[in-house]
Design a protein around this motif. Sequence first.
Motif, short mmCIF file in Angstrom:
data_model
loop_
_atom_site.label_atom_id
_atom_site.label_comp_id
_atom_site.label_asym_id
_atom_site.label_seq_id
_atom_site.Cartn_x
_atom_site.Cartn_y
_atom_site.Cartn_z
N HIS A 8 -7.67 -4.70 1.00
CA HIS A 8 -6.37 -4.79 0.34
C HIS A 8 -5.70 -6.14 0.61
O HIS A 8 -5.17 -6.78 -0.31
CB HIS A 8 -5.48 -3.64 0.83
CG HIS A 8 -4.06 -3.73 0.35
ND1 HIS A 8 -3.71 -3.59 -0.97
CD2 HIS A 8 -2.90 -3.97 1.04
CE1 HIS A 8 -2.39 -3.72 -1.10
NE2 HIS A 8 -1.88 -3.96 0.11
N LYS A 9 -5.72 -6.59 1.86
CA LYS A 9 -5.12 -7.89 2.18
C LYS A 9 -5.88 -9.03 1.51
O LYS A 9 -5.28 -10.02 1.08
CB LYS A 9 -5.12 -8.09 3.70
CG LYS A 9 -4.20 -7.12 4.45
CD LYS A 9 -2.77 -7.25 3.98
CE LYS A 9 -1.84 -6.27 4.68
NZ LYS A 9 -0.44 -6.37 4.19
N LEU A 10 -7.20 -8.88 1.39
CA LEU A 10 -7.98 -9.90 0.72
C LEU A 10 -7.66 -9.95 -0.77
O LEU A 10 -7.60 -11.02 -1.38
CB LEU A 10 -9.47 -9.63 0.93
CG LEU A 10 -10.46 -10.61 0.30
CD1 LEU A 10 -10.28 -12.01 0.87
CD2 LEU A 10 -11.89 -10.13 0.49
N ALA A 11 -7.43 -8.79 -1.38
CA ALA A 11 -7.11 -8.75 -2.81
C ALA A 11 -5.78 -9.43 -3.10
O ALA A 11 -5.60 -10.06 -4.16
CB ALA A 11 -7.08 -7.30 -3.29
N PHE A 25 0.84 -1.21 0.00
CA PHE A 25 0.00 0.00 0.00
C PHE A 25 0.87 1.26 0.00
O PHE A 25 0.54 2.28 0.62
CB PHE A 25 -0.93 0.03 1.22
CG PHE A 25 -2.38 0.30 0.84
CD1 PHE A 25 -2.72 1.40 0.07
CD2 PHE A 25 -3.39 -0.54 1.26
CE1 PHE A 25 -4.03 1.64 -0.27
CE2 PHE A 25 -4.71 -0.31 0.92
CZ PHE A 25 -5.03 0.78 0.15
N ASP A 26 2.03 1.14 -0.68
CA ASP A 26 2.97 2.26 -0.79
C ASP A 26 3.42 2.77 0.58
O ASP A 26 3.51 3.98 0.82
CB ASP A 26 2.36 3.41 -1.60
CG ASP A 26 2.12 3.01 -3.05
OD1 ASP A 26 2.75 2.03 -3.51
OD2 ASP A 26 1.27 3.64 -3.70
N LEU A 27 3.70 1.82 1.48
CA LEU A 27 4.17 2.21 2.81
C LEU A 27 5.68 2.11 2.93
O LEU A 27 6.23 2.06 4.04
CB LEU A 27 3.53 1.31 3.88
CG LEU A 27 2.01 1.42 4.02
CD1 LEU A 27 1.51 0.45 5.07
CD2 LEU A 27 1.60 2.84 4.38
N ASP A 28 6.39 2.05 1.78
CA ASP A 28 7.85 1.98 1.74
C ASP A 28 8.37 0.71 2.40
O ASP A 28 9.40 0.71 3.09
CB ASP A 28 8.49 3.21 2.42
CG ASP A 28 8.11 4.50 1.71
OD1 ASP A 28 7.84 4.45 0.49
OD2 ASP A 28 8.03 5.55 2.39
N ASP A 29 7.64 -0.39 2.22
CA ASP A 29 8.11 -1.69 2.72
C ASP A 29 8.86 -2.39 1.61
O ASP A 29 8.35 -2.56 0.50
CB ASP A 29 6.93 -2.56 3.17
CG ASP A 29 6.28 -2.00 4.43
OD1 ASP A 29 6.95 -1.24 5.14
OD2 ASP A 29 5.09 -2.32 4.67
#
Length: 467
Positions: free
Chosen positions: A393-396, A301-305
């Motif tokens: 999002h996690k389900l997708a 989710f574009d969290l820089d992970d």
Amino acid sequence: MREVETSSPPQFSAMFQKLAMAVKAKTYEFFTEDGESINPEGGGGFSLLDSTEDFIPDQKVVVLKPDSPPKTKTLLKPKPPRVRKLDTQMGLSLISSIFATLSSFEASYLQLQAAHAPFVEETVKAADRALVSNLQKLSDLKQFYRTHRQSLDLETDSLPIGSCLESRVQENQSKLRALGTVSNRLQGEMDGKDLRVWTLRNKLSEIQKSNSKLSKRLSESDGGVVLSVRVYESVLGDAFRDVKRFTKVLIELMEKAGWDLDLAASYVHPEVEFVKKGHNRYALLSYVCLGMFRGFDGEGFDLDDDDGEDSSSSLRELMQHVSSNPMELLERDKECGFSRFCDKKYHELIHPSMESSIFSNMDRNEAVLSSWRSLSTFYESFVAMASSVWTLHKLALCFDPAVEIFRVESGVDFSIVFMENVLRRREDKKLSMNLDRAKVGFTVVPGFKVGCTVIQSQVYLTGFKCK
């Protein structure tokens, strides 16, 4: 001197006196009844000549008679009818017959009720005939009692009743028949409940087998088998409802702060002309929804992970997030991915200038201006919205291939395959729409592609008029 000669009274007076006596006698004789004679010369009689007054001719004489005493009628009392006394043996036999008939009537009535559920025509007719027969027998017993009491010549040998023992036997048989009917009905209910229990046990066994299979598949991390488009649509619907709820709270705060909603909507989508004044809320809803789904197609989710996520890890994180309370999760671990996602989305949606403008006029007891966790309602609605989008999002990511997201650009022709009118559920009779010429004003909710299935994007259309 010449002497005056005295002469005797004239004979006229003597003649008149005799005439008066005759009239007197005739008058009393005329008014006398029943041959009674009145002696005119008696001392007790009344004489017209006894009066000192002069005689008045042509005078009528009226004699008043006393009223005769009324005749009294003697009333004869009617003689009481002769009633035969009922001996003890006869009374016991009659009462026993009545109770036996009543017991038979009760048993027949229970059979009639039992024959209606389920309906058995022959049993209903037989029970009806038995009821009529019992009622007729009760009427015969009543008539016999009246006849026996009034008639003295009735022979007691030819009676329509039996002995006390026979009546008691019939009464006990009727009670047994009634108990048998009740027992059969209760047994039928028990059989029905046993059948229902057996059916429910079979369903429970099937559900347990299905759960064991699903648990085995979950343990093997085979998400593509467990997941379906229907599940994804359900979670997407929950996320959209939470987005609408947060947008409503945000609009209320903006109105309290004195914001011009039309001006704010024009900044979000400047080239769109709204058909109705209240449609500006769709522009603000689009702003919040697209902002929350920005970066949805990225693994983190574009969290820089830097670490990529596979379907198994996404499914594990999904199960952990669903089983926990998002409010407690934020308080317990402020460095987790969900907490960083909430901070990032809040700063993307609520700019510092917007935050100070909205919260500056709030009561000190109601708001704390330094954090997005200020207002309880605002905070709870935002966390619920973020949790729904994070879950989606996690389900997708659990699908293989992963779910794709798309949005429709402004000015594109409307396509019923990929798009859905956001006003579909709020149809207004004053709006005249021609979907063939309609253009997309902006996207309110993005669309998704799950395998070969397309979940339509909800868009706000232009090109229709208000009547």
